[in-house]
Design a protein around this motif. Structure first.
Motif, mmCIF file in Angstrom:
data_model
loop_
_atom_site.group_PDB
_atom_site.id
_atom_site.type_symbol
_atom_site.label_atom_id
_atom_site.label_comp_id
_atom_site.label_asym_id
_atom_site.label_seq_id
_atom_site.Cartn_x
_atom_site.Cartn_y
_atom_site.Cartn_z
ATOM 1 N N TYR A 51 64.730 28.476 -49.417
ATOM 2 C CA TYR A 51 65.508 28.987 -50.545
ATOM 3 C C TYR A 51 65.236 30.485 -50.696
ATOM 4 O O TYR A 51 64.148 30.966 -50.403
ATOM 5 N N PRO A 52 66.221 31.259 -51.160
ATOM 6 C CA PRO A 52 66.048 32.705 -51.256
ATOM 7 C C PRO A 52 65.583 33.192 -52.624
ATOM 8 O O PRO A 52 65.381 34.389 -52.815
ATOM 9 N N GLY A 53 65.442 32.291 -53.580
ATOM 10 C CA GLY A 53 65.212 32.683 -54.957
ATOM 11 C C GLY A 53 63.801 33.140 -55.257
ATOM 12 O O GLY A 53 62.963 33.329 -54.374
ATOM 13 N N ALA A 54 63.529 33.298 -56.561
ATOM 14 C CA ALA A 54 62.312 33.942 -57.043
ATOM 15 C C ALA A 54 61.197 32.935 -57.302
ATOM 16 O O ALA A 54 61.415 31.892 -57.910
ATOM 17 N N ALA A 55 59.995 33.297 -56.849
ATOM 18 C CA ALA A 55 58.787 32.520 -57.123
ATOM 19 C C ALA A 55 57.608 33.453 -56.973
ATOM 20 O O ALA A 55 57.709 34.522 -56.358
ATOM 21 N N VAL A 56 56.480 33.080 -57.530
ATOM 22 C CA VAL A 56 55.216 33.752 -57.245
ATOM 23 C C VAL A 56 54.390 32.805 -56.384
ATOM 24 O O VAL A 56 54.718 31.620 -56.272
ATOM 25 N N PRO A 57 53.332 33.278 -55.732
ATOM 26 C CA PRO A 57 52.570 32.394 -54.846
ATOM 27 C C PRO A 57 52.119 31.111 -55.537
ATOM 28 O O PRO A 57 51.497 31.147 -56.597
ATOM 29 N N PHE A 58 52.501 29.978 -54.946
ATOM 30 C CA PHE A 58 52.123 28.634 -55.398
ATOM 31 C C PHE A 58 52.636 28.313 -56.810
ATOM 32 O O PHE A 58 52.134 27.419 -57.468
ATOM 33 N N GLY A 59 53.649 29.052 -57.284
ATOM 34 C CA GLY A 59 54.121 28.870 -58.648
ATOM 35 C C GLY A 59 54.794 27.529 -58.883
ATOM 36 O O GLY A 59 55.369 26.920 -57.983
ATOM 37 N N MET A 60 54.731 27.079 -60.132
ATOM 38 C CA MET A 60 55.401 25.854 -60.546
ATOM 39 C C MET A 60 56.915 26.006 -60.509
ATOM 40 O O MET A 60 57.642 25.045 -60.231
#
Length: 782
Positions: free
Chosen positions: A58-67
């Motif tokens: 997926y190309p979307g937004a996350a932080v490392p290991f984020g929920m």
């Protein structure tokens, strides 16, 4: 201590932003072509890699290991497909690289005008990749409706900013009733003129699972002028709605953007309850989109900065760092900011002294990603291992493929054992050794009861009695998910591998009788060897070999054939080599398997036209399949047959399958499994015996890689791998040195890594005698 380590120690992404003072540059372009100005590694990452041809990223937004993984869904069953032209919504939960629909909870989409449909397949908005950008921690797209959407994330929230045309009918549709999995029931409630709360209960991953619930709360930065809910096709001004059986259900909120055209909102997620979502919002919300985006990018820069690769083309570096990025996307935080989490007994527990993680694609990740994280994220890896132990403590059994708060039973064998024994061997289970061992022993010696969700080692009764798991074609599944009886031959190999790893752990903990028993069981791979064909072969319930004798058309192997599974004996490759006729016979068979003569003439063409058949084309083949897990270790078999240069030939050919385009993933990424293979193989240090501390060596593709390692686990604080002059032609190891001393073995142990500052290779254009001595190969487990 480096400033990046300071940020990580600060805890939240918000703390990172505070430390940085907000000075982070704009994200890179969607095609990944951004130049790494001022050494910014996030500019080298292309989140669109793997979004086409079933990489299922997926190309979307996350932080490392984020929920939270805040990403667009286009209609593909796992979320986003680069070839699609419409976005159905931006949803809060995604799993990178899975093969079946999972997540996609709460798709939210901005629209204008009257609301004429409640089906996101109908109200989906067109878009163009020309007006789409992504970078670690952020995503932006211009919709054909004239609305610009921007996404970012913290650990437990997704932050959105919408820029509307001038209108008094600027809507945000909050769809609780549609997702990528089966929706069981939903609730939506408009709490006040800024806040919407939902509870979404879903089920399924390839097949139905026990239900699980995701709670969300969305808070807007200004009051909406009009709001309402829908149920089915009926839209009302009501503040509450609920549905069951998959009926569509959701809410809409409307703003007047005639003057102020921008609307921001934060959606917090919890797998515990509505209170947990509210606590997560209170702790991580209340920040502007810009501030969150800067902090998210800083968090990713901190992670990527632990690996500094020098040399190679910019395309190679983009591919490498994109793989490194995906390796940190999962597992995911499962506990709320107050430490509470929902256990697999569906009760609320509290994590004390650790962060609870969830989402366990263990059949995949135990082979590569778990080991990479043990190097680069040992603190988080320890918490992940403790979380798996807590699953046993809370529910009575260890997981196989866990999603959120439930077991899915997807895939087969016993992958949790090498996952946990790897954590033990890497020194990540201090204080938990005996608890982990007791859970693993119960798992290895028993079968979960009928009234529990996990299948565990489903064929263990027969395996313990006869030494093999039978292949019983057409046997009815007693629980949702996959069945070891459908894949008895490969299940036998996986059980035996796990027995070997558990036996070593038992021996080191002083459980000598258990150690001897597991070591004996580790030889059970021999029970399915058919001497008449010279290959592994499935046995039926009577013990007779069954299925076609041709190993390329064999049955009873999960996502593969006997050709592909023949090398899955990392615990005893010398024994396997002996079975098939000795070293010369093994090398002849390996050469055939890898189409080695063709490979030497054209590595890339061989990889793409001989090895690769299709994303899900697992069967009826006698060649290496670099797109799937059973073959991930296979190229390193040459380290045990006296021809280590061929490992480099095969590995470097396979690395050509990874590119910096949307089709640049080889197979499903499976929560970072394939990405981690790319990272480790590019560095030249690979876990050849998953579940132990053994790392095989091959020629790096970079002239130098500096790894910054956590001193709590790696006292030297780092490892530098050098290969001056490495290239497509100069790819053969002539000699190796550790901290200046000559080194002739083809492997290292974790203890070696802990005591080493520099591993260097001299490379040349022709094979050498390096690593060919009798004691150079990784030893069999005893």
């Amino acid at each position: 201590m480096r400033w990046t380590q300071w940020i990580r120690g600060a805890g939240t992404a918000a703390a990172a932003a505070a430390l940085l003072g907000g000075a982070v540059a704009a994200p890179a372009s969607a095609d990944g072509a951004g130049h790494a100005e001022r050494g910014r590694l996030t500019d080298l990452v292309n989140p669109f890699i793997g979004t086409e041809n079933e990489g299922n990223t997926y190309p979307g937004a996350a932080v490392p290991f984020g929920m939270v993984q805040f990403s667009p869904d286009t209609g593909h069953n796992t979320g986003y497909d680069y070839s699609e032209t419409h976005i159905r919504g931006f949803s809060t939960v995604h799993i990178s690289g899975v093969g079946c629909g999972l997540g996609g909870d709460l798709p939210v989409l901005p629209t204008t005008g009257d609301i004429t449909s409640t089906d996101n397949a109908v109200y989906a908005a067109g878009f163009s990749h020309d007006d789409e950008k992504a970078s670690p921690g952020t995503y932006r797209v211009g919709l054909e409706t004239g609305i610009k959407a921007e996404l970012s994330a913290t650990e437990r929230t997704g932050v959105q900013r919408y820029t509307f045309p001038a209108t008094d009918k600027a809507n945000v549709l909050i769809n609780a009733g549609q997702s990528l999995h089966r929706t069981v029931n939903t609730e939506v409630e408009i709490l006040d003129d800024r806040t919407v709360r939902t509870a979404i209960t879903g089920s399924g991953f390839c097949q139905d699972t026990k239900p699980y619930t995701v709670y969300t709360i969305t808070r807007f930065d200004r009051p909406f002028t009009v709001s309402g809910t829908w149920k089915g096709d009926t839209v009302t001004q009501g503040s509450k709605a609920s549905s069951a059986g998959g009926e569509r259900n959701g809410a809409f909120v409307r703003f007047d953007t005639s003057k102020d055209r921008t609307v921001e909102a934060t959606t917090a997620v919890s797998y515990v309850d509505a209170r947990g979502a509210a606590l997560n919002l209170r702790a991580e919300g209340g920040r502007s989109y810009d501030r969150v985006a800067r902090a998210a990018q800083a968090a990713w820069e901190d992670r990527l900065d632990d690996v500094r690769a020098k040399g190679g083309s910019e395309t190679l570096r983009r591919t490498f760092y994109s793989s490194l990025y995906r390796s940190f996307l999962a597992p995911n935080i499962g506990s709320d900011v107050d430490g509470r989490y929902t256990g697999w007994d569906q009760r609320i527990h509290k994590a004390k002294g650790f962060t609870y993680y969830q989402n366990w694609s263990l059949w995949d990740t135990y082979r590569t990603q778990a080991q990479l994280l043990s190097l680069l994220a040992p603190h988080e890896s320890r918490d992940m291992a403790i979380s798996v132990i807590k699953i046993d403590e809370d529910s009575g059994w260890l997981p196989k493929w866990g999603y959120g708060t439930v077991e899915t039973n997807i895939m087969t064998g016993d992958p949790v054992t090498p996952f946990l024994t790897n954590a033990y061997q890497q020194g990540l289970l201090k204080g938990y050794e005996e608890q982990a061992y007791r859970a693993l022993k119960k798992n290895a010696d028993g079968v979960p009861p009928a009234d529990s969700a996990p299948v565990g080692r489903e064929a263990n009764k027969e395996y313990l009695a006869d030494g093999f798991a039978p292949y019983i074609k057409g046997r009815a599944h007693v629980k949702p998910g996959d069945s070891d009886y459908d894949h008895g031959a490969s299940a036998t190999l996986e059980y035996a591998l796990s027995d070997a790893m558990l036996g070593r752990m038992a021996k080191e903990l002083g459980h000598d009788q258990d150690a001897a028993r597991y070591a004996e069981r580790a030889q059970n791979y021999r029970k399915i060897f058919d001497s008449s064909t010279g290959f592994f072969r499935a046995r039926d319930a009577n013990g007779d070999f069954t299925g076609p004798a041709d190993p390329a058309r064999s049955e009873g192997f999960h996502e593969g054939t006997s050709w592909q599974y023949q090398w899955l004996v990392p615990q005893d490759l010398p024994g396997m080599v002996s079975l098939i006729g000795g070293t010369d016979a093994a090398n002849e068979r390996l050469d055939s398997f890898f189409a080695y003569e063709q490979l030497l003439k054209d590595p890339s063409k061989t990889a793409r036209e001989v090895w690769v058949n299709g994303p899900y084309d697992y069967y009826n083949a006698d060649k290496y399949n670099p797109q799937n897990e059973p073959d991930l270790i296979a190229p390193y078999t040459y380290l045990s047959t006296g021809q280590p240069w061929k490992t480099t030939d095969v590995v470097h050919a396979a690395l050509t399958l990874f590119t910096d385009t949307p089709t640049g993933m080889t197979g499903n990424d499976d929560l970072g499994t394939m990405s981690a293979w790319n990272v480790l193989s590019s560095i030249g240090v690979f876990p050849v015996q998953p579940g132990t501390d053994t790392w095989g060596l091959s020629t790096p593709v970079f002239e130098r890689v500096d790894l910054t390692l956590d001193r709590r686990y790696y006292p030297e604080g780092g490892l530098t791998v050098k290969a001056p002059g490495t290239s497509d032609s100069a790819r053969y190891i002539r000699s190796a040195r550790i901290d200046g001393g000559a080194y002739g073995k083809t492997y290292l142990t974790t203890e070696d890594i802990r005591g080493t500052r520099e591993l260097s290779f001299e490379v040349g254009t022709t094979p050498s005698g390096w690593g060919t001595s009798a004691d150079a190969a990784p030893p069999a487990l005893k």
